[in-house]
Scaffold this active site. Structure first.
Site, PDB file in Angstrom:
ATOM      1  CB  CYS A 112     -25.448 -13.980 -31.985  1.00  0.00           C
ATOM      2  SG  CYS A 112     -26.540 -15.382 -31.634  1.00  0.00           S
ATOM      3  CG  HIS A 253     -21.498 -15.381 -31.974  1.00  0.00           C
ATOM      4  ND1 HIS A 253     -22.072 -15.751 -30.785  1.00  0.00           N
ATOM      5  CD2 HIS A 253     -22.305 -15.870 -32.955  1.00  0.00           C
ATOM      6  CE1 HIS A 253     -23.188 -16.425 -31.033  1.00  0.00           C
ATOM      7  NE2 HIS A 253     -23.345 -16.512 -32.334  1.00  0.00           N
ATOM      8  CG  ASN A 283     -24.719 -19.574 -30.275  1.00  0.00           C
ATOM      9  OD1 ASN A 283     -24.774 -18.563 -29.598  1.00  0.00           O
ATOM     10  ND2 ASN A 283     -24.977 -19.586 -31.572  1.00  0.00           N
TER      11      ASN A 283
END
Length: 336
Positions: A112, A253, A283
């Site tokens: 990520c 993020h 996500n």
């Protein structure tokens, strides 16, 4: 000479998977999912869509926004932990789809954190060499292909998508001001896919054991973020010779809405300083920062001269941050 973002773009698959629908599959309520994640829905790639397809769609939009032809690109970096296949690089498939015949292409996998790693890498390559002038930096992931949809600890969090930026050399004084990257390999088992690599090659045993599905220590990730992210933000802001109050927009993020809310409180951020898309998209891994940045640009949250902070953390464990003075062209005066 510095580098600046010349254009942004994103692509989200058409299929929407709501928390209501997912909750029914898992035997939990929609509100249970939302309370734990702040996610109402996420997108799922079509069966015929691969990561390179999502990446190319986002790239086309970023190139259009920047007014740059694919044939003028010198570099393509794709950040992903869900490549089309183990080899070659997904970036090479993107290069072919775009017709970017001059561009060198490679992948970055910092899970990520990948997009921030790729952005900082592209910046370093452009500023170190007088030849290349433009880079396409993409974050793209299809987590729906690696999730165990019976594991409510993980499958409620993730969605599919891609985001992209065109990075170019700039002599305006605006662009990337400072960056910080880091990792702690002692925590490598906190996030990952155990099977399918050289340590545990694919076999009947790894398949039977579910080792090709995404696995995560959720509490460990939450504790890691609480410890690392405030320090990361402070380090990047200090390196840019700024203060947190100088930050016009923080694009984090989109890991988990409750984590982000807790981090905002810890860092004393004003609500308008942090831009979120997690409620709509979940996500999206390496794609979450560029998707959210593009959303901020398209919804008029970013203006020329603004200080924009990109912050990410992910598997490895890894973390990265970049501070930018936005290059524009839209100014706050345009509102009036």
């Amino acid at each position: 000479m510095n580098t600046a973002i010349l254009g942004t773009g994103s692509y989200l698959p058409e299929t929407v998977l709501t928390s209501e629908t997912l909750g029914k599959r898992l035997g939990v309520g929609e509100q249970w999912i939302f309370d734990k994640t702040l996610i109402a829905e996420r997108r799922v790639a079509a069966p015929d869509e691969a990561t390179s397809d999502l990446a190319s769609a986002a790239a086309h939009r970023a190139l259009h926004a920047a007014g740059i032809a694919a044939t003028d690109l010198d570099l393509i970096i794709v950040a992903t932990s869900t490549p089309d296949q183990p080899m070659p690089a997904t970036a090479c498939a993107v290069q072919a789809q775009l017709g970017a015949v001059r561009a060198a292409a490679f992948d970055v996998d910092s899970v990520c954190s990948g997009f921030v790693y790729a952005l900082v890498t592209a910046h370093a390559m452009l500023t170190a060499d007088p030849g290349p002038r433009t880079a396409l930096v993409i974050g793209a992931d299809i987590y729906s292909r690696i999730l165990d949809y019976t594991d409510r600890r993980t499958c409620v969090l993730f969605g599919d998508g891609a985001g992209a930026v065109v990075l170019g050399k700039s002599g305006t004084g605006r662009g990337l001001l400072a960056s910080t990257l880091g990792s702690d390999g002692t925590l490598v088992d906190m996030v990952g896919i155990p099977g399918g690599g050289s340590r545990r090659p694919a076999s009947a045993e790894t398949l039977a054991g579910g080792q090709h599905h995404f696995a995560m220590n959720g509490r460990g990730v939450r504790d890691f973020a609480a410890r690392v992210v405030p320090e990361l933000v402070a380090d990047v802001v200090k390196a840019a010779e700024l203060d947190i109050a100088d930050v016009d927009l923080l694009v984090p993020h989109q890991a988990n809405g409750t984590i982000l809310r807790e981090l905002a409180d810890t860092m004393g951020l004003r609500p308008e300083q942090m831009h979120l898309t997690i409620e709509r998209y979940g996500n999206t891994g390496a794609a979450s920062v560029p998707i959210t940045l593009d959303d901020a640009v398209r919804t008029g949250k970013v203006f020329a001269g603004d200080v924009v902070l990109l912050i990410a953390f992910g598997g490895g464990m890894s973390w990265g941050g970049a501070a930018l003075r936005w290059a524009g062209p839209r100014t706050r005066e345009d509102l009036w």
